[in-house]
Design a protein around this motif. Structure first.
Motif, PDB file in Angstrom:
ATOM      1  N   ASP A 231       0.882  -1.175   0.000  1.00  0.00           N
ATOM      2  CA  ASP A 231       0.000   0.000   0.000  1.00  0.00           C
ATOM      3  C   ASP A 231       0.920   1.226   0.000  1.00  0.00           C
ATOM      4  O   ASP A 231       1.634   1.463   0.969  1.00  0.00           O
ATOM      5  CB  ASP A 231      -0.857  -0.087   1.262  1.00  0.00           C
ATOM      6  CG  ASP A 231      -1.750   1.124   1.531  1.00  0.00           C
ATOM      7  OD1 ASP A 231      -1.451   2.235   1.058  1.00  0.00           O
ATOM      8  OD2 ASP A 231      -2.751   0.945   2.255  1.00  0.00           O
TER       9      ASP A 231
ATOM     10  N   SER B 108      -0.900   6.483  -2.279  1.00  0.00           N
ATOM     11  CA  SER B 108      -2.168   6.736  -1.588  1.00  0.00           C
ATOM     12  C   SER B 108      -2.481   8.199  -1.263  1.00  0.00           C
ATOM     13  O   SER B 108      -2.758   8.533  -0.115  1.00  0.00           O
ATOM     14  CB  SER B 108      -2.219   5.896  -0.302  1.00  0.00           C
ATOM     15  OG  SER B 108      -1.889   4.560  -0.583  1.00  0.00           O
ATOM     16  N   PRO B 109      -2.441   9.093  -2.277  1.00  0.00           N
ATOM     17  CA  PRO B 109      -2.764  10.499  -1.991  1.00  0.00           C
ATOM     18  C   PRO B 109      -4.264  10.690  -1.790  1.00  0.00           C
ATOM     19  O   PRO B 109      -5.057   9.808  -2.128  1.00  0.00           O
ATOM     20  CB  PRO B 109      -2.320  11.214  -3.265  1.00  0.00           C
ATOM     21  CG  PRO B 109      -2.472  10.199  -4.346  1.00  0.00           C
ATOM     22  CD  PRO B 109      -2.124   8.876  -3.700  1.00  0.00           C
ATOM     23  N   ASN B 110      -4.606  11.833  -1.232  1.00  0.00           N
ATOM     24  CA  ASN B 110      -6.011  12.193  -1.143  1.00  0.00           C
ATOM     25  C   ASN B 110      -6.387  12.937  -2.409  1.00  0.00           C
ATOM     26  O   ASN B 110      -5.715  13.901  -2.793  1.00  0.00           O
ATOM     27  CB  ASN B 110      -6.248  13.056   0.087  1.00  0.00           C
ATOM     28  CG  ASN B 110      -6.051  12.240   1.347  1.00  0.00           C
ATOM     29  OD1 ASN B 110      -6.344  11.042   1.371  1.00  0.00           O
ATOM     30  ND2 ASN B 110      -5.529  12.875   2.382  1.00  0.00           N
TER      31      ASN B 110
ATOM     32  N   HIS C 172       3.568  13.185  -0.119  1.00  0.00           N
ATOM     33  CA  HIS C 172       3.317  11.927  -0.814  1.00  0.00           C
ATOM     34  C   HIS C 172       4.531  11.433  -1.581  1.00  0.00           C
ATOM     35  O   HIS C 172       4.549  10.320  -2.073  1.00  0.00           O
ATOM     36  CB  HIS C 172       2.122  12.065  -1.765  1.00  0.00           C
ATOM     37  CG  HIS C 172       0.855  12.344  -1.028  1.00  0.00           C
ATOM     38  ND1 HIS C 172       0.191  13.540  -1.114  1.00  0.00           N
ATOM     39  CD2 HIS C 172       0.171  11.594  -0.129  1.00  0.00           C
ATOM     40  CE1 HIS C 172      -0.866  13.505  -0.316  1.00  0.00           C
ATOM     41  NE2 HIS C 172      -0.904  12.343   0.295  1.00  0.00           N
TER      42      HIS C 172
ATOM     43  N   HIS D  54      -4.041   3.197  -2.206  1.00  0.00           N
ATOM     44  CA  HIS D  54      -5.228   3.374  -1.350  1.00  0.00           C
ATOM     45  C   HIS D  54      -5.623   4.860  -1.350  1.00  0.00           C
ATOM     46  O   HIS D  54      -5.490   5.564  -0.358  1.00  0.00           O
ATOM     47  CB  HIS D  54      -4.862   2.895   0.061  1.00  0.00           C
ATOM     48  CG  HIS D  54      -5.992   2.736   1.029  1.00  0.00           C
ATOM     49  ND1 HIS D  54      -6.671   1.556   1.204  1.00  0.00           N
ATOM     50  CD2 HIS D  54      -6.567   3.597   1.906  1.00  0.00           C
ATOM     51  CE1 HIS D  54      -7.597   1.702   2.149  1.00  0.00           C
ATOM     52  NE2 HIS D  54      -7.548   2.947   2.578  1.00  0.00           N
TER      53      HIS D  54
ATOM     54  N   TYR E 258     -12.231   6.568   8.022  1.00  0.00           N
ATOM     55  CA  TYR E 258     -10.930   6.095   7.539  1.00  0.00           C
ATOM     56  C   TYR E 258     -10.607   4.753   8.208  1.00  0.00           C
ATOM     57  O   TYR E 258     -10.148   3.802   7.565  1.00  0.00           O
ATOM     58  CB  TYR E 258      -9.913   7.175   7.933  1.00  0.00           C
ATOM     59  CG  TYR E 258      -8.492   7.003   7.441  1.00  0.00           C
ATOM     60  CD1 TYR E 258      -8.200   6.876   6.086  1.00  0.00           C
ATOM     61  CD2 TYR E 258      -7.424   7.032   8.353  1.00  0.00           C
ATOM     62  CE1 TYR E 258      -6.880   6.759   5.660  1.00  0.00           C
ATOM     63  CE2 TYR E 258      -6.112   6.922   7.925  1.00  0.00           C
ATOM     64  CZ  TYR E 258      -5.837   6.772   6.582  1.00  0.00           C
ATOM     65  OH  TYR E 258      -4.539   6.663   6.162  1.00  0.00           O
TER      66      TYR E 258
ATOM     67  N   ASP F  16      -9.988   0.921   6.629  1.00  0.00           N
ATOM     68  CA  ASP F  16      -8.736   0.177   6.783  1.00  0.00           C
ATOM     69  C   ASP F  16      -8.975  -1.225   7.332  1.00  0.00           C
ATOM     70  O   ASP F  16      -8.214  -2.153   7.032  1.00  0.00           O
ATOM     71  CB  ASP F  16      -7.729   0.959   7.636  1.00  0.00           C
ATOM     72  CG  ASP F  16      -6.762   1.727   6.751  1.00  0.00           C
ATOM     73  OD1 ASP F  16      -6.333   1.160   5.726  1.00  0.00           O
ATOM     74  OD2 ASP F  16      -6.449   2.893   7.056  1.00  0.00           O
TER      75      ASP F  16
ATOM     76  N   ARG G 194      -7.172  -7.923   1.958  1.00  0.00           N
ATOM     77  CA  ARG G 194      -5.776  -8.294   1.696  1.00  0.00           C
ATOM     78  C   ARG G 194      -5.416  -9.646   2.287  1.00  0.00           C
ATOM     79  O   ARG G 194      -4.724 -10.455   1.661  1.00  0.00           O
ATOM     80  CB  ARG G 194      -4.854  -7.212   2.280  1.00  0.00           C
ATOM     81  CG  ARG G 194      -5.020  -5.893   1.553  1.00  0.00           C
ATOM     82  CD  ARG G 194      -4.466  -4.714   2.323  1.00  0.00           C
ATOM     83  NE  ARG G 194      -4.638  -3.482   1.556  1.00  0.00           N
ATOM     84  CZ  ARG G 194      -4.279  -2.287   1.971  1.00  0.00           C
ATOM     85  NH1 ARG G 194      -3.739  -2.138   3.175  1.00  0.00           N
ATOM     86  NH2 ARG G 194      -4.465  -1.233   1.219  1.00  0.00           N
TER      87      ARG G 194
ATOM     88  N   ILE H 155       2.714  -1.210   4.425  1.00  0.00           N
ATOM     89  CA  ILE H 155       1.999   0.057   4.269  1.00  0.00           C
ATOM     90  C   ILE H 155       2.964   1.213   4.495  1.00  0.00           C
ATOM     91  O   ILE H 155       3.550   1.348   5.572  1.00  0.00           O
ATOM     92  CB  ILE H 155       0.837   0.146   5.277  1.00  0.00           C
ATOM     93  CG1 ILE H 155      -0.091  -1.050   5.085  1.00  0.00           C
ATOM     94  CG2 ILE H 155       0.055   1.443   5.110  1.00  0.00           C
ATOM     95  CD1 ILE H 155      -1.132  -1.187   6.155  1.00  0.00           C
TER      96      ILE H 155
ATOM     97  N   GLN I 155       0.914   8.564  11.531  1.00  0.00           N
ATOM     98  CA  GLN I 155      -0.283   7.709  11.555  1.00  0.00           C
ATOM     99  C   GLN I 155      -0.042   6.396  12.292  1.00  0.00           C
ATOM    100  O   GLN I 155      -0.812   5.451  12.153  1.00  0.00           O
ATOM    101  CB  GLN I 155      -0.766   7.436  10.119  1.00  0.00           C
ATOM    102  CG  GLN I 155      -1.302   8.680   9.428  1.00  0.00           C
ATOM    103  CD  GLN I 155      -2.039   8.359   8.128  1.00  0.00           C
ATOM    104  OE1 GLN I 155      -2.654   7.301   7.990  1.00  0.00           O
ATOM    105  NE2 GLN I 155      -1.993   9.287   7.191  1.00  0.00           N
TER     106      GLN I 155
ATOM    107  N   PHE J  77      -2.557   2.806  12.721  1.00  0.00           N
ATOM    108  CA  PHE J  77      -2.294   1.463  12.184  1.00  0.00           C
ATOM    109  C   PHE J  77      -2.120   0.409  13.284  1.00  0.00           C
ATOM    110  O   PHE J  77      -2.442  -0.755  13.092  1.00  0.00           O
ATOM    111  CB  PHE J  77      -1.122   1.489  11.203  1.00  0.00           C
ATOM    112  CG  PHE J  77      -1.532   2.082   9.887  1.00  0.00           C
ATOM    113  CD1 PHE J  77      -2.308   1.361   8.991  1.00  0.00           C
ATOM    114  CD2 PHE J  77      -1.208   3.389   9.567  1.00  0.00           C
ATOM    115  CE1 PHE J  77      -2.741   1.917   7.805  1.00  0.00           C
ATOM    116  CE2 PHE J  77      -1.632   3.967   8.373  1.00  0.00           C
ATOM    117  CZ  PHE J  77      -2.393   3.221   7.489  1.00  0.00           C
TER     118      PHE J  77
HETATM  119  N1  ARG Z   1      -4.614   8.872   2.047  1.00  0.00           N
HETATM  120  C1  ARG Z   1      -3.839   8.807   3.245  1.00  0.00           C
HETATM  121  C2  ARG Z   1      -3.031  10.095   3.425  1.00  0.00           C
HETATM  122  O1  ARG Z   1      -2.798  10.810   2.482  1.00  0.00           O
HETATM  123  C3  ARG Z   1      -2.886   7.650   3.249  1.00  0.00           C
HETATM  124  C4  ARG Z   1      -3.528   6.298   3.108  1.00  0.00           C
HETATM  125  C5  ARG Z   1      -2.595   5.199   3.493  1.00  0.00           C
HETATM  126  N2  ARG Z   1      -3.128   3.876   3.442  1.00  0.00           N
HETATM  127  C6  ARG Z   1      -4.086   3.378   4.234  1.00  0.00           C
HETATM  128  N3  ARG Z   1      -4.416   2.133   4.081  1.00  0.00           N
HETATM  129  N4  ARG Z   1      -4.653   4.091   5.172  1.00  0.00           N
HETATM  130  O2  ARG Z   1      -2.632  10.370   4.532  1.00  0.00           O
END
Ligand code: ARG
Length: 580
Positions: free
Chosen positions: A119, A122-124, A133, A159, A316, A320, A327, A338, A344, A348
């Motif tokens: 993983d 994974s940008p927003n 990122h 993601h 969120y 996950d 997975r 990840i 974060q 996790f």
């Molecule tokens: N989109 C999130 C961010 O920009 C990261 C995601 C990472 N992956 C996940 N499985 N949460 O911070």
């Protein structure tokens, strides 16, 4: 081919034969200095302590049972019970010959390949990709490449954050602009940063807009076709922006690798039901919460992990958990890696604990949160624009290329402009990537243009230049480096040091993929290039008084150095060129 693995096997057998119980660590390492040999077996000390005997005597017993005649010229005991191994030049020559003829440099593929879900990036999608990122994208991509090189089967998962309340605001704004006939691609969504800002401003200031935005969130969640269409339009444009960045960055992610947050929507209710049925989630002030005693604070209060908001919305966190299920249970992953910002880590931790309790993660799946540190500016604070804004990744990469171009223009290399632009692209992007990848993943680091673009020290330009220098020898010698082979003899100490380094690629890759740390490969390539320079100074290749046998033997070393540099840099996603 892995010298360390060979020695571990041989040392294990010898220790067993010397009467040491099974499972005692042979502690094989690379020697730090030539006088200590090339490798060491340090396990005699630990074993002697456990058996309460004399370590030097035990070391001697191990040596008496150690069958290394095929690879070692000499073994000796040093200090309190170290066993120093001096490798045989004939063994090194033969191994170099094999590696030189193998397009994988003698690195074997895993006999039992693992299925690894990675993983990363994974940008927003609500905003433009920013420098935060960068790290996830390039660290993840190099680990993915190395895993595949070793023969593991990798499932890339981007993601992407494509779900959540801010999308109501964005599509409401988008709709109004569309009604006004604004051109989407070139105007409205050309810059997501300003689009987001405008939408947010309307949300905060404009009467009625916030209500409309909230209403659109609800509609989107209930599958309203009109809202969904707007949402798709927005997502699609945002994904295109990230694809441009991926292309610039030379990362392997494609559209097919996108497994965005919204992909799990249909599972979220099931996840919640499961958690409630198993009494893992309980109601608290209208929300559904998992209390985790394992992560309790100093006062013994459990950590709070919300899986459904009081209004019924998922988060969120819920997504996950669904991702764990997919997975581990659906894809059957052996490992899940990840790559996310260290900030974060609590999230996790909570995800893993909850998912294990609920059976959403099988015991057989190793769930590896691979955090990374923050990229800092020269002022030691998180990297920002001069005015304190977030730096767009696309802008940063353009600046890297233009700075590299200026630098290259100052060198009088006789390369035409067009070619130089191509080289500048590889050097600029390579410099940004190497500067980042070469730092330990978990440390914060200072982003500095001058040091990353320097031709001296551990930088991409230095390694790319080293590569061109090795290649130029083949141009001068007139031999065809494609499938070049000859018999090798290791004569000088510089040749021996270089040969051993060349044969350590597999060892380095294993460390890198086990720990998800590309910096070990970065360091290795730098050491290799440096040893090559030393070898080149000490061992003439194309001089007249060098016999053709010696010349060809040295050319094999050169060839393998070039191939290792090129392959190693490629695993970091850094391109090479023939001249610069
Ligand atoms: N989109 C999130 C961010 O920009 C990261 C995601 C990472 N992956 C996940 N499985 N949460 O911070």
């Amino acid at each position: 081919m892995n010298i360390k693995t060979i020695l571990v096997e041989k040392a294990n057998a010898a220790m067993l034969a010397a009467g040491i119980p099974e499972g005692s660590n042979p502690a094989v390492t690379q020697s730090t200095r030539p006088q200590f040999g090339d490798y060491q077996i340090n396990g005699a000390m630990g074993a002697a302590k456990a058996l309460k005997t004399n370590p030097r005597e035990l070391a001697q017993k191990i040596i008496d049972n150690l069958d290394v005649s095929d690879i070692a010229a000499k073994t000796e005991i040093a200090g309190p019970g170290f066993i120093n191994i001096h490798l045989k030049p004939e063994f090194l020559s033969a191994s170099i010959e094999v590696a030189n003829q193998d397009n994988k440099l003698g690195v074997a593929e895993h006999v039992a390949p693992q299925k690894v879900v990675v993983d990363y990036s994974s940008p927003n999608l609500a905003k433009e990709m920013h420098v935060g990122h960068l790290r996830s994208t390039i660290i993840g991509d190099s680990v993915v490449r190395a895993l595949e090189f070793r023969g593991d089967s990798v499932v890339r998962q981007n993601h992407m954050g494509d779900w959540g309340t801010q999308f109501g605001m964005l599509i409401a704004h988008l709709e109004d602009l569309l009604n006004q006939g604004v051109d989407l691609e070139s105007v409205a969504l050309a810059d997501l940063e300003s689009f987001y800002r405008d939408a947010k401003k309307r949300f905060d200031d404009e009467e009625g807009f916030a209500d409309k935005a909230r209403n659109y969130v609800v509609k989107l969640q209930s599958g309203d076709a009109h809202c969904e269409k707007l949402w798709h339009l927005f997502i699609d444009t945002s994904v295109k922006h990230s694809e441009e960045v991926y292309k610039r960055l030379n990362v392997t992610l494609t559209r097919d690798d996108i497994m965005a947050e919204s992909a799990y929507n249909s599972e979220l209710n099931n996840i919640l039901t499961l958690l409630k049925d198993k009494n893992i989630a309980v109601e608290d002030q209208g929300a559904q919460v998992v209390f985790l005693d394992e992560l309790a604070n100093k006062d013994g209060e459990p950590s709070v992990f919300i899986v459904q908001k009081s209004g019924g919305g998922f988060l969120y966190a819920t997504t996950d958990l669904a991702a764990c299920d997919y997975r581990s249970n659906k894809l059957g992953a052996d490992r899940v890696l990840i790559f996310v910002d260290a900030r974060q880590s609590l999230h996790f931790n909570q995800v893993e604990l909850t998912a294990r309790k609920a059976g959403l993660l099988r015991d057989e799946t190793s769930y590896e949160f691979c955090p990374f540190g923050t990229m800092m500016g020269n002022d030691g604070k998180p990297f920002k624009t001069r005015t304190g804004g977030t730096v767009k990744l696309a802008d940063l990469l353009e600046e890297a290329i233009s700075r590299a171009s200026d630098k290259l223009a100052k060198r009088d290399s006789g390369i035409c402009d067009e070619e130089r632009e191509e080289i500048a692209r590889k050097v600029g992007i390579g410099a940004v990537k190497y500067a980042d990848l070469s730092k330990h993943r978990t440390s914060d680091y200072i982003f500095n243009w001058d040091s990353m673009l320097s031709f001296e020290g551990a930088t991409a330009p230095y390694l790319q230049y080293a590569y061109t220098r090795v290649r130029s020898i083949f141009r001068k010698s007139g031999v065809d480096s494609n499938a070049f082979s000859a018999s090798v003899s290791i004569l000088e100490p510089q040749e021996k040091a270089l040969a051993i380094k060349l044969l350590q690629m597999e060892e380095v890759l294993d460390l890198m993929i086990n720990e998800a740390t590309p910096h070990v490969l970065c360091g290795y390539l730098y050491e290799l290039a440096s040893l090559y320079m030393t070898f080149y100074e000490a061992c003439p290749i194309l001089k007249e008084d060098v016999t053709s046998d010696v010349r060809d033997s040295r050319l094999v070393l050169c060839n393998l150095v070039a191939n290792t540099l090129r392959t190693g840099l490629d695993l970091l996603g850094i391109e090479v060129m023939e001249q610069m």
